[in-house]
Structures are given as structure tokens and as C-alpha cells.
Motif scaffolding. Structure first.
Motif, PDB file in Angstrom:
ATOM      1  N   LYS A 173     -91.201 -24.039  51.066  1.00 32.53           N
ATOM      2  CA  LYS A 173     -91.516 -23.100  49.988  1.00 32.53           C
ATOM      3  C   LYS A 173     -92.178 -23.844  48.832  1.00 32.53           C
ATOM      4  CE  LYS A 173     -89.113 -19.506  49.687  1.00 32.53           C
ATOM      5  NZ  LYS A 173     -88.031 -18.495  49.565  1.00 32.53           N
ATOM      6  N   ILE A 174     -93.362 -23.399  48.472  1.00 34.92           N
ATOM      7  CA  ILE A 174     -94.123 -23.953  47.354  1.00 34.92           C
ATOM      8  C   ILE A 174     -94.463 -22.799  46.416  1.00 34.92           C
ATOM      9  CG2 ILE A 174     -96.216 -25.149  46.635  1.00 34.92           C
ATOM     10  CD1 ILE A 174     -94.435 -26.981  48.216  1.00 34.92           C
ATOM     11  N   ASP A 175     -94.102 -22.952  45.144  1.00 34.76           N
ATOM     12  CA  ASP A 175     -94.369 -21.898  44.158  1.00 34.76           C
ATOM     13  C   ASP A 175     -93.871 -20.536  44.634  1.00 34.76           C
ATOM     14  OD1 ASP A 175     -95.566 -23.794  42.551  1.00 34.76           O
ATOM     15  OD2 ASP A 175     -97.600 -23.352  43.258  1.00 34.76           O
ATOM     16  N   GLY A 176     -92.700 -20.555  45.265  1.00 35.09           N
ATOM     17  CA  GLY A 176     -92.054 -19.314  45.675  1.00 35.09           C
ATOM     18  C   GLY A 176     -92.557 -18.711  46.969  1.00 35.09           C
ATOM     19  N   LYS A 177     -93.531 -19.360  47.648  1.00 35.18           N
ATOM     20  CA  LYS A 177     -94.060 -18.822  48.895  1.00 35.18           C
ATOM     21  C   LYS A 177     -93.953 -19.858  50.015  1.00 35.18           C
ATOM     22  CE  LYS A 177     -97.361 -15.599  46.795  1.00 35.18           C
ATOM     23  NZ  LYS A 177     -98.789 -15.167  46.732  1.00 35.18           N
ATOM     24  N   ASN A 178     -93.568 -19.385  51.215  1.00 32.71           N
ATOM     25  CA  ASN A 178     -93.459 -20.278  52.361  1.00 32.71           C
ATOM     26  C   ASN A 178     -94.833 -20.690  52.873  1.00 32.71           C
ATOM     27  OD1 ASN A 178     -90.658 -20.489  52.651  1.00 32.71           O
ATOM     28  ND2 ASN A 178     -90.530 -18.540  53.740  1.00 32.71           N
ATOM     29  N   ARG A 179     -94.952 -21.960  53.208  1.00 30.49           N
ATOM     30  CA  ARG A 179     -96.160 -22.475  53.841  1.00 30.49           C
ATOM     31  C   ARG A 179     -95.790 -23.015  55.222  1.00 30.49           C
ATOM     32  NH1 ARG A 179     -99.355 -25.873  49.033  1.00 30.49           N
ATOM     33  NH2 ARG A 179     -99.828 -24.036  47.721  1.00 30.49           N
ATOM     34  N   ARG A 180     -96.629 -22.699  56.211  1.00 28.94           N
ATOM     35  CA  ARG A 180     -96.395 -23.154  57.582  1.00 28.94           C
ATOM     36  C   ARG A 180     -96.923 -24.566  57.752  1.00 28.94           C
ATOM     37  NH1 ARG A 180     -92.855 -21.972  61.054  1.00 28.94           N
ATOM     38  NH2 ARG A 180     -93.148 -19.782  60.411  1.00 28.94           N
ATOM     39  N   THR A 181     -96.053 -25.495  58.109  1.00 28.81           N
ATOM     40  CA  THR A 181     -96.419 -26.907  58.213  1.00 28.81           C
ATOM     41  C   THR A 181     -96.539 -27.348  59.669  1.00 28.81           C
ATOM     42  OG1 THR A 181     -94.104 -27.625  58.139  1.00 28.81           O
ATOM     43  CG2 THR A 181     -95.284 -27.441  56.035  1.00 28.81           C
ATOM     44  N   PHE A 182     -97.478 -28.263  59.908  1.00 25.76           N
ATOM     45  CA  PHE A 182     -97.702 -28.848  61.230  1.00 25.76           C
ATOM     46  C   PHE A 182     -97.635 -30.371  61.083  1.00 25.76           C
ATOM     47  CE2 PHE A 182     -99.336 -24.632  61.610  1.00 25.76           C
ATOM     48  CZ  PHE A 182     -99.239 -24.279  62.952  1.00 25.76           C
ATOM     49  N   PRO A 183     -96.451 -30.966  61.223  1.00 24.61           N
ATOM     50  CA  PRO A 183     -96.317 -32.410  61.019  1.00 24.61           C
ATOM     51  C   PRO A 183     -97.139 -33.258  61.988  1.00 24.61           C
ATOM     52  CG  PRO A 183     -94.169 -31.327  60.949  1.00 24.61           C
ATOM     53  CD  PRO A 183     -95.153 -30.314  61.437  1.00 24.61           C
ATOM     54  N   VAL A 184     -97.440 -32.701  63.181  1.00 28.07           N
ATOM     55  CA  VAL A 184     -98.252 -33.433  64.162  1.00 28.07           C
ATOM     56  C   VAL A 184     -99.398 -32.500  64.593  1.00 28.07           C
ATOM     57  CG1 VAL A 184     -98.208 -34.819  66.283  1.00 28.07           C
ATOM     58  CG2 VAL A 184     -96.104 -34.523  64.941  1.00 28.07           C
ATOM     59  N   PRO A 185    -100.404 -32.314  63.744  1.00 30.63           N
ATOM     60  CA  PRO A 185    -101.436 -31.299  64.004  1.00 30.63           C
ATOM     61  C   PRO A 185    -102.276 -31.565  65.244  1.00 30.63           C
ATOM     62  CG  PRO A 185    -102.026 -32.644  62.110  1.00 30.63           C
ATOM     63  CD  PRO A 185    -100.613 -32.985  62.445  1.00 30.63           C
ATOM     64  N   GLY A 186    -102.303 -32.808  65.725  1.00 31.37           N
ATOM     65  CA  GLY A 186    -103.070 -33.119  66.928  1.00 31.37           C
ATOM     66  C   GLY A 186    -102.380 -32.734  68.212  1.00 31.37           C
ATOM     67  N   PHE A 187    -101.144 -32.271  68.113  1.00 31.22           N
ATOM     68  CA  PHE A 187    -100.379 -31.906  69.300  1.00 31.22           C
ATOM     69  C   PHE A 187    -101.055 -30.734  70.018  1.00 31.22           C
ATOM     70  CE2 PHE A 187     -96.932 -29.537  71.375  1.00 31.22           C
ATOM     71  CZ  PHE A 187     -96.446 -30.529  72.205  1.00 31.22           C
ATOM     72  N   ASP A 188    -101.138 -30.834  71.343  1.00 31.36           N
ATOM     73  CA  ASP A 188    -101.773 -29.797  72.161  1.00 31.36           C
ATOM     74  C   ASP A 188    -100.713 -29.196  73.086  1.00 31.36           C
ATOM     75  OD1 ASP A 188    -104.141 -28.411  73.170  1.00 31.36           O
ATOM     76  OD2 ASP A 188    -103.843 -29.578  74.997  1.00 31.36           O
ATOM     77  N   PRO A 189    -100.558 -27.865  73.117  1.00 30.37           N
ATOM     78  CA  PRO A 189     -99.565 -27.253  73.990  1.00 30.37           C
ATOM     79  C   PRO A 189     -99.738 -27.698  75.437  1.00 30.37           C
ATOM     80  CG  PRO A 189    -100.466 -25.634  72.491  1.00 30.37           C
ATOM     81  CD  PRO A 189    -101.291 -26.873  72.321  1.00 30.37           C
ATOM     82  N   ALA A 190     -98.614 -27.798  76.159  1.00 30.69           N
ATOM     83  CA  ALA A 190     -98.658 -28.325  77.518  1.00 30.69           C
ATOM     84  C   ALA A 190     -97.758 -27.544  78.461  1.00 30.69           C
ATOM     85  CB  ALA A 190     -98.252 -29.792  77.522  1.00 30.69           C
ATOM     86  N   ILE A 191     -98.166 -27.546  79.711  1.00 30.44           N
ATOM     87  CA  ILE A 191     -97.335 -27.073  80.814  1.00 30.44           C
ATOM     88  C   ILE A 191     -96.676 -28.312  81.418  1.00 30.44           C
ATOM     89  CG2 ILE A 191     -97.351 -25.982  83.085  1.00 30.44           C
ATOM     90  CD1 ILE A 191     -99.924 -24.478  82.093  1.00 30.44           C
ATOM     91  N   VAL A 192     -95.364 -28.305  81.510  1.00 32.71           N
ATOM     92  CA  VAL A 192     -94.635 -29.506  81.925  1.00 32.71           C
ATOM     93  C   VAL A 192     -93.747 -29.170  83.122  1.00 32.71           C
ATOM     94  CG1 VAL A 192     -93.092 -31.359  81.186  1.00 32.71           C
ATOM     95  CG2 VAL A 192     -94.600 -30.264  79.516  1.00 32.71           C
ATOM     96  N   ARG A 193     -93.883 -29.961  84.164  1.00 31.41           N
ATOM     97  CA  ARG A 193     -93.014 -29.789  85.332  1.00 31.41           C
ATOM     98  C   ARG A 193     -91.880 -30.801  85.246  1.00 31.41           C
ATOM     99  NH1 ARG A 193     -94.800 -29.012  91.656  1.00 31.41           N
ATOM    100  NH2 ARG A 193     -92.721 -29.153  92.567  1.00 31.41           N
ATOM    101  N   VAL A 194     -90.648 -30.317  85.409  1.00 33.31           N
ATOM    102  CA  VAL A 194     -89.482 -31.187  85.268  1.00 33.31           C
ATOM    103  C   VAL A 194     -88.560 -31.026  86.466  1.00 33.31           C
ATOM    104  CG1 VAL A 194     -89.556 -31.101  82.747  1.00 33.31           C
ATOM    105  CG2 VAL A 194     -88.136 -29.447  83.993  1.00 33.31           C
ATOM    106  N   ARG A 195     -87.721 -32.042  86.662  1.00 30.45           N
ATOM    107  CA  ARG A 195     -86.667 -31.987  87.676  1.00 30.45           C
ATOM    108  C   ARG A 195     -85.330 -32.255  87.005  1.00 30.45           C
ATOM    109  NH1 ARG A 195     -87.553 -36.386  91.292  1.00 30.45           N
ATOM    110  NH2 ARG A 195     -88.944 -35.057  92.519  1.00 30.45           N
ATOM    111  N   ALA A 196     -84.346 -31.422  87.302  1.00 34.54           N
ATOM    112  CA  ALA A 196     -82.987 -31.661  86.838  1.00 34.54           C
ATOM    113  C   ALA A 196     -82.333 -32.618  87.822  1.00 34.54           C
ATOM    114  CB  ALA A 196     -82.212 -30.352  86.761  1.00 34.54           C
TER     115      ALA A 196
END
Length: 473
Positions: A131-154
Motif C-alpha cells: 500500500k502506497i498513499d492509501g492504494k495497493n500496488r501489485r509488485t513483481f519481485p522477479v519480473p523476468g519470471f516466465d510461467p511454466a508447465i512442470v512435470r513432477v514425480r512424488a
């Protein structure tokens, strides 16, 4: 999932609290720790469970004991520095991860072709609100991050990353998780909320996935909201958005063919769930929260959201149904009666006409079956016109305006499971007596120190496999 409120931070303060937004997207390309990927199995087919019935649109019986499953296994994702993961997929995409580890992979689950293996998807990446000056701002701490499809094994108590696909444009560029349209989406900011970041028309806030028999993926996104057809290598082949929405400048085809009324989605609460019916061609897409019709106050108070049916052969929407939330006061007393706490976060197909729906708050999650044959298809009706008054969202009893909502049965009560994580966002049907669920850990975002490094929340990404007391068939 959608964003939550951020803790206040005075302008120029050195210690910044970052409360993570609920639709966080991950990264990916050709992972160094990848293995060969075989064709994924189609969704398990079964019939609606014999759980406590309710009248259409009524509050579902909580049903207790018989709906509470048994935990078979819990697998946890180990700490993997986000820069190592991201740069292993797309070289140079992340200059600094500010101490953030890979997370957010529990935004959805889909069964892979081998036991204990799943396709998962990240959301847009680490993000929060300050919140800055009473309004929420959306932050991206790692803006270079690219969404991914991830295959995992339990593997025992550990989640192993087997493969990862970056989501890329037609020319192989990262889509990123950044907001798309100035004035329609939130303005993105740096980690400390001091400097605006550029909008990116290609950006995606991915929240759900399925994999077809051909190896392609279909994803859903919260921004537009949109439906995406994605190649087996992670390349966006087409993005379907609401009619009338002006999204230009993308490096992939955009088709404005979804009902235009969807543009009234609440910010960060677009499509949150997707599933593929056993017929292999029919998708179902869930809007996370009620549309803001005719205004925010009405939408925030509403209990009526929408589930769409989409045919992957004709590439058209063929159905639209109303899903009615439980009363938040009874569903989760800790939510203090706030109806906006209620969300649909994932879907799984039980059979060609029955869906398993994950209805939740951050703290409580229950899975209901709904029968599409017994509900009104409102596609193309007056309820798809934003000017309709009174709106569908304002109706306390849709039956009185001629709409039969999806009848619900409580199938699985996750609230009764000891050790169940908060924010369950992924569900998958393994067989008629077994399901898997995953949480969104929001990349462990807690607060940032004076050097801009993360003080991790300690919440970890987990996949739990559960034995049902009642079979799904």
C-alpha cells in the motif's frame, strides 16, 4: 488464484511486507534436469459419488465423516533457487531472484502417464501488494519470471522435477507473467512498489492445465480471462479472450470469441479451473469469482459464478452454467462473513457430465460434484448481456428468474484432514478411490529485508495423495 490484500508500507520504508497475490505464474524452457516425456494419460473416468445430496443451489450438507479422506502420502518440493530454475530454461531471463525459490506449482494438477507423476503449472510468478498513499500496488519481485508447465514425480516424501516447459510466444520468446492492458489490469511495479514496470500484452497469469492425447496443452488465465491452446513444447498457438476486449500487440494469435460478459471479471479472478472430459474434446472452465455485474458491490456480495463448456474441435463455447457458492459464514467461520473469500480454484472431470469442483477459501477447501445435465445452459441468453437488469449476480435465488444452478453433492471434505495445507488450488482424479491435491505456496513470499532479499514464509509446495472413503464410481 486471485490477489490478497497487502500489508501497509509507508513510501520510502526499507522493510516491505509482500502479501502474495493469488495468481502466481511460474517459469520454464528446456530444463537441465529434464527427462524424456511420454504421452500423458487421459483424465480418469468415473461416476458421481454417493455423497450427501442437496437441492439445486442450496447449502450442501457438510456430511462429515464419510467425506473425509485418508492421506496416503505427502510429497514436498525441495528448495530450488528460482534464478537457477528460470535460467536453466531461458538463459538470462532472471538477473536476481531476491532469494525466492521455485514455488506456485500447485496452481493445478493433471495426471501424467506414470504412477505418482503429475503435470503442474505455475502462475504468473512471485507477486504481492504494497500500500502506497492509501492504494495497493501489485509488485513483481522477479519480473523476468516466465510461467511454466512442470512435470513432477512424488518420490516418497519428495517432489522431484522431471521436466519443465517454458510458456513462449509464436517466436519462442517468454510470455512473462506481467499484466496486459493498462486500465483493465493492475499496473505492475518493482519489488518495493516504487517503480512501474511495462505492461506486456503477451503476459499470462496461468492457473490451470490439461494435456490432450496428442500431447498439446490447454491452459486458463486470469487476466482476460482467457483460454490458451499450447503446443507440446510450450508455445502458445492461440489465446481465446472475451468478445470486445481490445488486446493488441501479442506475439501469438488472439481470438475474441468467448462471451463478452466475461470482461466483467473481478481483477485477478478470471478463469481459475479447467478440466478435460473423458471424451477427449470437451473442456470445462471455471470463473473463480462472481462477475462484477452491474458493479463491484453486487459482484462482491454475490454467490453466483459461472462454468463454461468449450469444444476443442469446433473451437467454440457450447455451454454456460451457474455454480452457486455455499454461505461463507457456515463454510468457513474464520472468513468473518466475507463472501469474497469464496472461490472456485480447480475442476476435475468425473465423467462426461459430472465435474468435481474445488470450492474454497484460503483456509478451507471442499470438493463437490455437480451434474451438468440438471442445470440451465444460459449461453447466449440475457444473462450474457452486461446490461441485463437485474443481473444474474444480484439474484439470491436464480430459480426465481428461470435459472437452475448446478446441483451439488459434497464428495470430499478436505477441511477434516489433519495437516492439510491452506490454499488448495490443484486437484486430480487418479482412480475411483484416489485423488491428489496440491497447494499454492505463493513462492514462499513473506517480507523483504533492507537489501531487497526475501524472508521466506516457510510455506512449502506439496502434493498429497488421498484415499477416499467413498468411491467416485
Amino acid at each position: 488464484m486471485s490477489g490478497t490484500g497487502g500489508k501497509a508500507a509507508a513510501r520510502g520504508a526499507v522493510r516491505v511486507s509482500a502479501v502474495v497475490g493469488s495468481a502466481v505464474l511460474g517459469v520454464a524452457l528446456a530444463v537441465p534436469f529434464a527427462v524424456a516425456v511420454g504421452p500423458a494419460a487421459s483424465a480418469a473416468s468415473a461416476v458421481a459419488p454417493a455423497a450427501p445430496a442437496v437441492s439445486a443451489g442450496g447449502d450442501a450438507a457438510r456430511g462429515a465423516g464419510s467425506a473425509v479422506p485418508t492421506v496416503l502420502s505427502t510429497a514436498t518440493l525441495p528448495d530450488i533457487p528460482l534464478a537457477d530454475f528460470s535460467n536453466g530454461l531461458i538463459r538470462g531471463s532472471v538477473d536476481t531472484d531476491r532469494g525466492v525459490d521455485l514455488g506456485g506449482i500447485g496452481s493445478d494438477l493433471y495426471p501424467a502417464d506414470r504412477p505418482n507423476e503429475f503435470w503442474t503449472i505455475t502462475d504468473r510468478g512471485p507477486n504481492g501488494q504494497i500500500k502506497i498513499d492509501g492504494k495497493n500496488r501489485r509488485t513483481f519481485p522477479v519480473p523476468g519470471f516466465d510461467p511454466a508447465i512442470v512435470r513432477v514425480r512424488a518420490a516418497g516424501s519428495t517432489l522431484k522435477v522431471l521436466d519443465a516447459l517454458p510458456i513462449t510466444t509464436a517466436h519462442g520468446r517468454p510470455v512473462t507473467g506481467l499484466s496486459n492492458i493498462d486500465g483493465f489490469d493492475e499496473t505492475p511495479y518493482t519489488w518495493d512498489a516504487q517503480t512501474p514496470l511495462p505492461f506486456n500484452a503477451n503476459g499470462l497469469d496461468t492457473e490451470g492445465l490439461v494435456r490432450t492425447r496428442s500431447g498439446e496443452f490447454w491452459l486458463v488465465d486470469e487476466y482476460s480471462p482467457s483460454l490458451l491452446r499450447v503446443s507440446a513444447r510450450g508455445q502458445v498457438l492461440a489465446r481465446y479472450i472475451p468478445a470486445g476486449l481490445n488486446l493488441t500487440g501479442t506475439d501469438y494469435p488472439v481470438i475474441a470469441s468467448l462471451p463478452g460478459v466475461l470482461s466483467a471479471r473481478k481483477t485477478n479472478r478470471g478463469f481459475e479451473g479447467i478440466t478435460l472430459a473423458p471424451d477427449g474434446r470437451t473442456l470445462y472452465l471455471a470463473v473463480q469469482s462472481p462477475l462484477l455485474l452491474p458493479d463491484s458491490a453486487t459482484g462482491d456480495a454475490s454467490r453466483n459464478t459461472r462454468i463454461l463448456r468449450f469444444d476443442t474441435v469446433s473451437r467454440k463455447v457450447t455451454g454456460e452454467y451457474v455454480y452457486r457458492f455455499e454461505d461463507v459464514a457456515a463454510f468457513d467461520p474464520s472468513a468473518a462473513g466475507d463472501p469474497t473469500a469464496m472461490k472456485v480454484s480447480s475442476l476435475a472431470a468425473v465423467d462426461d457430465h459430472t465435474l468435481l469442483v474445488n470450492e474454497r477459501t484460503d483456509a478451507v477447501s471442499r470438493l463437490y460434484t455437480v451434474d451438468l445435465r440438471r442445470a440451465t445452459n444460459i449461453l447466449g441468453s440475457r444473462w450474457d448481456r452486461p446490461a441485463t437488469a437485474p443481473s444474474l449476480e444480484s439474484s439470491a435465488d436464480p430459480a426465481k428468474v428461470g435459472v437452475t444452478v448446478l446441483p451439488k453433492r459434497l464428495a470430499v471434505d478436505l477441511e477434516g484432514v489433519a495437516g492439510m495445507p491452506d490454499k488448495i488450488e490443484g486437484i486430480a482424479i487418479i482412480d475411483r478411490r484416489t485423488i491428489a491435491v496440491a497447494n499454492d505456496n505463493d513462492f514462499g513470499l513473506g517480507s523483504f529485508n533492507e537489501a531487497g532479499q526475501l524472508v521466506d514464509s516457510g510455506v512449502q509446495s506439496k502434493i498429497l495423495q488421498l484415499r477416499l472413503n467413498r468411491p467416485l464410481g
